[in-house]
Design a protein around this motif. Sequence first.
Motif, PDB file in Angstrom:
ATOM      1  N   ILE B 355       0.853  -1.172   0.000  1.00 36.96           N
ATOM      2  CA  ILE B 355       0.000   0.000   0.000  1.00 36.96           C
ATOM      3  C   ILE B 355       0.894   1.228   0.000  1.00 36.96           C
ATOM      4  O   ILE B 355       1.734   1.387   0.902  1.00 36.96           O
ATOM      5  CB  ILE B 355      -0.937   0.004   1.211  1.00 36.96           C
ATOM      6  N   ASP B 356       0.708   1.992  -0.946  1.00 37.26           N
ATOM      7  CA  ASP B 356       1.554   3.173  -1.052  1.00 37.26           C
ATOM      8  C   ASP B 356       1.154   4.211  -0.019  1.00 37.26           C
ATOM      9  O   ASP B 356       0.005   4.293   0.384  1.00 37.26           O
ATOM     10  CB  ASP B 356       1.434   3.781  -2.456  1.00 37.26           C
ATOM     11  N   GLY B 357       2.153   4.978   0.349  1.00 34.60           N
ATOM     12  CA  GLY B 357       1.862   6.089   1.261  1.00 34.60           C
ATOM     13  C   GLY B 357       1.957   5.755   2.730  1.00 34.60           C
ATOM     14  O   GLY B 357       1.854   6.626   3.566  1.00 34.60           O
ATOM     15  N   LEU B 358       2.127   4.502   3.080  1.00 31.65           N
ATOM     16  CA  LEU B 358       2.215   4.149   4.500  1.00 31.65           C
ATOM     17  C   LEU B 358       3.653   4.256   4.963  1.00 31.65           C
ATOM     18  O   LEU B 358       4.579   3.821   4.271  1.00 31.65           O
ATOM     19  CB  LEU B 358       1.705   2.738   4.726  1.00 31.65           C
ATOM     20  N   GLU B 359       3.849   4.817   6.134  1.00 30.23           N
ATOM     21  CA  GLU B 359       5.185   4.958   6.687  1.00 30.23           C
ATOM     22  C   GLU B 359       5.657   3.613   7.211  1.00 30.23           C
ATOM     23  O   GLU B 359       4.846   2.797   7.678  1.00 30.23           O
ATOM     24  CB  GLU B 359       5.141   5.972   7.847  1.00 30.23           C
ATOM     25  N   PRO B 360       6.968   3.373   7.168  1.00 34.27           N
ATOM     26  CA  PRO B 360       7.497   2.102   7.706  1.00 34.27           C
ATOM     27  C   PRO B 360       7.175   1.929   9.198  1.00 34.27           C
ATOM     28  O   PRO B 360       6.926   0.822   9.656  1.00 34.27           O
ATOM     29  CB  PRO B 360       9.005   2.219   7.470  1.00 34.27           C
ATOM     30  N   GLU B 361       7.192   3.070   9.926  1.00 32.44           N
ATOM     31  CA  GLU B 361       6.891   2.961  11.347  1.00 32.44           C
ATOM     32  C   GLU B 361       5.491   2.383  11.572  1.00 32.44           C
ATOM     33  O   GLU B 361       5.272   1.534  12.442  1.00 32.44           O
ATOM     34  CB  GLU B 361       6.977   4.333  12.022  1.00 32.44           C
ATOM     35  N   ALA B 362       4.567   2.865  10.727  1.00 37.55           N
ATOM     36  CA  ALA B 362       3.187   2.375  10.875  1.00 37.55           C
ATOM     37  C   ALA B 362       3.080   0.908  10.512  1.00 37.55           C
ATOM     38  O   ALA B 362       2.342   0.136  11.153  1.00 37.55           O
ATOM     39  CB  ALA B 362       2.247   3.206   9.990  1.00 37.55           C
ATOM     40  N   LEU B 363       3.871   0.525   9.488  1.00 38.93           N
ATOM     41  CA  LEU B 363       3.818  -0.893   9.095  1.00 38.93           C
ATOM     42  C   LEU B 363       4.393  -1.778  10.194  1.00 38.93           C
ATOM     43  O   LEU B 363       3.833  -2.838  10.512  1.00 38.93           O
ATOM     44  CB  LEU B 363       4.593  -1.086   7.788  1.00 38.93           C
ATOM     45  N   ILE B 364       5.496  -1.326  10.762  1.00 45.23           N
ATOM     46  CA  ILE B 364       6.086  -2.128  11.849  1.00 45.23           C
ATOM     47  C   ILE B 364       5.134  -2.177  13.044  1.00 45.23           C
ATOM     48  O   ILE B 364       4.955  -3.211  13.708  1.00 45.23           O
ATOM     49  CB  ILE B 364       7.447  -1.537  12.241  1.00 45.23           C
ATOM     50  N   GLU B 365       4.492  -1.043  13.244  1.00 46.91           N
ATOM     51  CA  GLU B 365       3.498  -1.000  14.332  1.00 46.91           C
ATOM     52  C   GLU B 365       2.390  -2.016  14.067  1.00 46.91           C
ATOM     53  O   GLU B 365       1.972  -2.751  14.974  1.00 46.91           O
ATOM     54  CB  GLU B 365       2.898   0.410  14.397  1.00 46.91           C
TER      55      GLU B 365
END
Lengths: 349, 479
Positions: B355-365
Motif C-alpha cells: 500500500i503506497d503512502g504508509l510509513e514504515p513505522e506504521a507498518l512495523i506497528e
Amino acid sequence: MTDAPSLLQPEELAGATALTTRVLEQLGRLLLGQADLHRMVLAGILSRGHILLEGVPGVGKTALIRGLGRVLSLPFGRIQFTPDLMPGDILGTHILQPTPTGERQMAFQPGPIFTNILLADEINRASPKTQSALLEAMQERSVTLLGQTRPLPEPFFVMATQNPIELEGTYPLPEAQLDRFLFKLRVTAGDVAVLDEIITTRRRGEPPEPTWTMSAQDLARVFAIMDRVYLARAVSRYIARVVAATHAGAAEATDLVGQYVAYGASPRAAIAMAESARASALLAGRPTVGFEDVRRVAPAVLNHRLILNYKARFDGVDAFQVVDDLLGALDEAELDLPADVQVAKESGT
Amino acid sequence: MADRRPTHRAAASLRRRILLILSLRWAVRLAAGWCFAWGVAVMVFRAVPGMDAGPLVWGLAGLALCAAGAAALAWRRAPSRRAVRAVLDRACSGGGLVMAEAEVPLGPWAARVPPLTVPEVHWRKRPAALVLLAATAFVVFSFAIPQRFVEIASSRPLQVADEVASLAEQIQVLEEEQVLAVEEARSLEQSLEQTSEQAAGEDPAKTWEALDHLEDAVRTAAVDAAETALQQREALGQAEALSRALSTEADGLDTQALAAAMKKLADLLEKAAKDGSPLDDAALKEALADCQAGDLSAAECLRLANRLAMAGEMLKAKLLRLQEVNLIEIDALKLGEGWALDPGDLIAFLEGQGIDGLEPEALIEAWLAGAPGRGGVDRGRADAPLIQGDASSADGMEFVETVLPPPTVADLKESHLLGVTLGAPAVEAGGPAAGGALAPAAAGAGGARTHRVLPKHQPAVMRYFQREGEGAGRPAASP
C-alpha cells in the motif's frame, strides 16, 4: 348468743350433755349401728335445722325420724309425697262451715305441716309446685294462706327423705329448697353384725319402745345451752374461708373446686356450718367450738349446696370429694407462711 | 404486767420461733443475693485498670444491713397472735379453748386446757444454705484470685494474629520484589507491629480499622506494580519479537525500514526499562544506545532477544508471587504464554502490504500488533490501519431463496384502526380477501407469487435496485 361475755359453766354444760347423751342412747336402741348418723341428726335438731336423709329403701330413714319424735316427745306428722299431692294437702285449706247461728263461714283446716317434726317421705316424688309449698315453712317457720300468715309450732323441723335410685317420675329438689336443709345425710345399710342383731333381737324389725323421753322443758334448756357455746374468731374465720373457697375463682379455692364446681355455697351455708359446729361441740361436751367440729359438720352442710358441673359427672367426682379436698388444703390457723416454712400440726412432731 | 398464763407464754414462744425462722430465712436469701452482687463488684473493680478494690472489704457491712432487712421482712410476714393461738389449739387438741382464752375469760375451763407443747417449726433450709455457701465462696474467690488472672481475663488480646501474619508476608514479598522501598517496607512493618501490640484491646474497631488501612496501602502498591509489570511485559514481548526479526531478517530490509525498526526497538526498550525493570543494566543501556544509533548487529539482536525473554520471565515470576500472597488477581490470559508475540515474517509482512503512502513505522506497528484476529477486543491498537484485500468476485453467486412467512400476522400487528363501519364490508371483485401464502397470487398473471412489501422494507428494496454500476439490478453475491 354468740357474743357471750363468758363461757358456759361446766355444770350447765354437763347437764345438757347428759341429756343429749341419753337421746343418743335411745336412738341407738331404736336404730342399730348408726351412731354417727344419730349424732349428726341430733346436731341438726340442736341447730334447729331441717335435715334431708338420702338412702335406698329399707335402711331406716323413716324409722329414725319416727323414733326421734318419740324420744323428743314432740308431735310427729308424716306426709307421703306423691306426684298428685297438692300444696293444700300440706299446708291446710279453708272450708265452708256452718256456725251455731246457722250462717256459713270459711274456716281454716290446718294441714299436717302444723306439727313439730314433719316427716316428708320421698319428698322428690312431689311436683315442684308442692315442693315449693315448703319453702316459706322451712325458712320463716310460718304459713301464709289467703293473705293470712300463721306461725308453725316451735320447734319445727322438716325431716325429709329421698331415694337416690328409682329417679323415674321424680322431681329433683330445686336449689333454693336444697339450701334450706341444714344437712343432707346419707343413710347406709349396717354391716353383718348389725343386721344379725336386728334379726335376732327384733321381731318383724319393729324397734323397741324408748325407755326414756326428753321433755319439752329439757329440750328448751338444751337449746338455750346450745346458744351459749362460744365460737372463737379464728374458727368463725375458718368457716368463712371454707365457704368462700367453694367458689371457683376464689383466692383459696383448690384445683378440684376450680375444675368441678359450677356454683359454690351460699352465706346460708356459713350460718348453718357455724350453728351445727356449735351443736357438735355441745355433743362433745365442750363450751367452745374447735376446728374439728367444723371439719365434722362441713361435708353434711356443703355436699348438697355445691352445684357441680357436667365434667364432675363424667369424671365421677362428687361433692364429698370436693369438700374433703378443700378441708385438707386449707390451713385452719391461716398462718400464711412461706411454702418452705411449716409448723407441725401436732405437738412434739 | 406480763401475762403469765401458760397459753400466752406458749403462744409468745411459738411466735418468737416463727419470727426467728422467718428472719433466718430472709437473712440467708438477702445475704446470698448481697454476696453475689458484692463478688461481682469486686471482680469488676479489680479488672478495671485504675480502680482499687480494697475498700470493697467494707461490703461486709452489707451483711448487717441484710440482717436488719431480714428482721423487718420477717416482722411483716409474722403471723397474727390469733393465728398462733389457733395453731396451739390445733396442736394440743384444745377444742377451741386456747383460742377462746384470748377473747373471753375461761373461768373454770382454764384448768381443763390440755397441756401445751409448742410445736416445732420446720424450715427446708438446705437449698437456701447451699446458695448462700456458693455466694460466700464467690466473694472469697473474687478477693483471693491473683491479680494477674483478673488482668488476663479483662485484657484479652484481640485475635488478629492471622491477619498480622498475612500482612507481614505481603510486605516482605513487596520488599523482595522491589515494589516497596526498604524504608517504606520498614515503616509499614512498624505500623503493623504497633497495631498488633495495641490489639489487646478495649477498642477492637480501632485495631480493625488500622489493619484495613495497612492492607489497603499494601494492596494499592501491589496493584500499581502489577499494572506497570504488565505494561512492561507487553513492551518486552514486542521488543523481543522485533529483535528476533531483526536478528534474522535485518539484511533483507531496506534502509528506511531498518531504521524504523531500530527506532521502534529503541522505543520499546526504553519503555520496558523504566521503573525498576529487570532490564536496567549497563548492557541493555548499551544495546539501547546502539539501537538508537542503528548499529545493532544480528548477533546482538539475538542476544538482546534472549535477554528480553529472560526479563519477561522474571516479570512473570514477580506477578505470580504477588498473586500467591493474594495481593493481586490476574487472569491466566494475561500471564499465559500468549504474551510472547509471534507476528511472523517481518519482511513478508512488509512486502505483502503493498500500500503506497504508509510509513514504515506504521507498518512495523501493524506487524507488532499482530495479524488480524490475534488481538481480541483488548489487544492491539484501535487506530490500526484497515488493510483492504482483493475484491470478491460476484460470479456464480446468487441469492438463496427463502420462503417468507405469510404477512397476515405482521399486517395485523402493523395495522391501525381508522374506524368502524356499521355496514357490510366492501368485497372487491375477484373473490373474497383471504390470508395465506397464495392469497396475493393472481391466476394467469405470469407470476407464481408476488409479495406485498411492507412499508418499512420498501426503502431497502428500492436502494438495492437503484445501485449504480455493474451488477445493479442483479442479485449480489452472498457474503
